[in-house]
Write a protein that holds these residues in place. Structure first.
Motif, PDB file in Angstrom:
ATOM      1  N   ASP A  52      19.465 -83.420  72.778  1.00  0.00           N
ATOM      2  CA  ASP A  52      18.832 -83.942  73.992  1.00  0.00           C
ATOM      3  C   ASP A  52      19.483 -85.259  74.383  1.00  0.00           C
ATOM      4  O   ASP A  52      19.317 -86.272  73.712  1.00  0.00           O
ATOM      5  N   THR A  54      19.023 -86.607  77.492  1.00  0.00           N
ATOM      6  CA  THR A  54      18.302 -87.170  78.632  1.00  0.00           C
ATOM      7  C   THR A  54      17.832 -88.584  78.305  1.00  0.00           C
ATOM      8  O   THR A  54      17.557 -88.925  77.152  1.00  0.00           O
ATOM      9  N   ALA A 114      22.633 -83.593  81.652  1.00  0.00           N
ATOM     10  CA  ALA A 114      21.335 -84.139  81.230  1.00  0.00           C
ATOM     11  C   ALA A 114      20.768 -85.124  82.244  1.00  0.00           C
ATOM     12  O   ALA A 114      19.695 -85.694  82.024  1.00  0.00           O
TER      13      ALA A 114
END
Length: 315
Positions: A236, A238, A267
């Protein structure tokens, strides 16, 4: 385009690798012998060596103030060197150029090196200095808004890992991250990225040398499958700060840096990926005297300005 002729000229003088074991102490001494004298370095308003008291212990840092101003953005810089080479002195010229071109106050981190310091000592030092810089903002003349991190090669590894660690810890003060030809995947399977084969030999850093050069770090407890060691393995991405990733055309590590940039973009992270034609790995440190490669510092300045939280820092 072919590799820059000035780089080619120097590469032609380098001895071919003979497969002998690497000697960290001797290699560090060789680096130190090529550090230019103080009078030959880019002059700045002030350069100061300080001991930063951090959660990982006392870390030596060098603070570069580009000009007399009321306040500055801060840029915390992590030098390269495959986690076992490099120092405040070997990368002094890089930090000076960053300070001059960006106008940020640069804090270069003298983190602990492998193999003497086991993982995650170096990473902890870099993260600790980042937090120290924010805590010492008033003393450092920080504008309270812009706090960037930057690094080259293995220093770029630390940039990505520190940005992720800060995000996970809820420390949201990093405003920009700059990665110069970063090492983001310490799994050196030659089939993972085309550039590992395309640029395998003849360009300074060679694919066959990646494992031995990084062995000191990996044997100190760093696991190539750990996203703190190989940031491209983080699932991830983000919420990470805006990124500038600068790569070199003739670098075995080129494709992993560019893939990481693409993943950041997917992202939702504002990311610029900039490939320098004719360049090889290490060009910011070794060949910034060539005008087209010095441009990397100006591109960094433009990127920091683009993503600045304050465009009216006092002069």
């Amino acid at each position: 385009m072919p590799i820059h002729p000035e780089i080619a000229k120097i590469l032609s003088t380098l001895p071919a690798p003979d497969g002998s074991p690497l000697d960290p102490v001797a290699m560090r001494a060789g680096e130190a012998a090529h550090v230019p004298p103080l009078e030959g370095r880019l002059p700045l308003y002030a350069v100061e060596d300080v001991a930063a008291s951090t959660t990982s212990g006392t870390v030596p840092v060098r603070i570069y103030t580009p000009a007399d101003a009321k306040a500055y953005g801060l840029l915390v810089y992590f030098h390269g060197g495959a986690f076992f080479l490099g120092s405040l002195d070997t990368h002094d010229h890089v930090a000076r150029a960053l300070a001059k071109e960006t106008g940020y106050k640069v804090i270069s981190v003298g983190y602990r090196l492998a193999p003497e310091a086991a993982f995650p000592a170096g990473l902890d030092d870099c993260y600790g200095v980042l937090r120290w810089a924010a805590e010492q903002g008033e003393r450092l003349g920080w504008d309270g808004q812009n706090l960037a991190i930057a690094g080259d090669s293995s220093g770029g590894t630390f940039v990505a890992a520190v940005a992720a660690k800060a995000h996970d810890d809820g420390f949201d003060r990093i405003t920009q991250q700059v990665l110069f030809y970063p090492s983001l995947d310490l799994d050196f399977d030659v089939d993972r990225y085309p550039s590992l084969r395309e640029n395998a030999e003849g360009y300074g850093l060679e694919t066959a040398g990646l494992k031995p050069f990084n062995s000191f770090y990996l044997s100190s407890g760093a696991d190539a499958a750990d996203p703190q060691v190989s940031p491209i393995k983080r699932e991830d991405l983000t919420g990470l700060p805006p990124a500038l990733i600068i790569t070199a055309e003739f670098d075995p590590l080129r494709d992993e840096g560019e893939l990481y940039g693409q993943r950041l973009q997917v992202a939702g992270v504002p990311t610029t990926v900039s490939r320098y034609p004719g360049a090889n790995h290490g060009f910011v440190q070794n060949f910034s005297w060539i005008p087209q490669f010095y441009e990397a510092f100006r591109e960094t300045a433009a990127f920091l300005n683009q993503h600045s939280l304050s465009r009216d820092r006092a002069e």
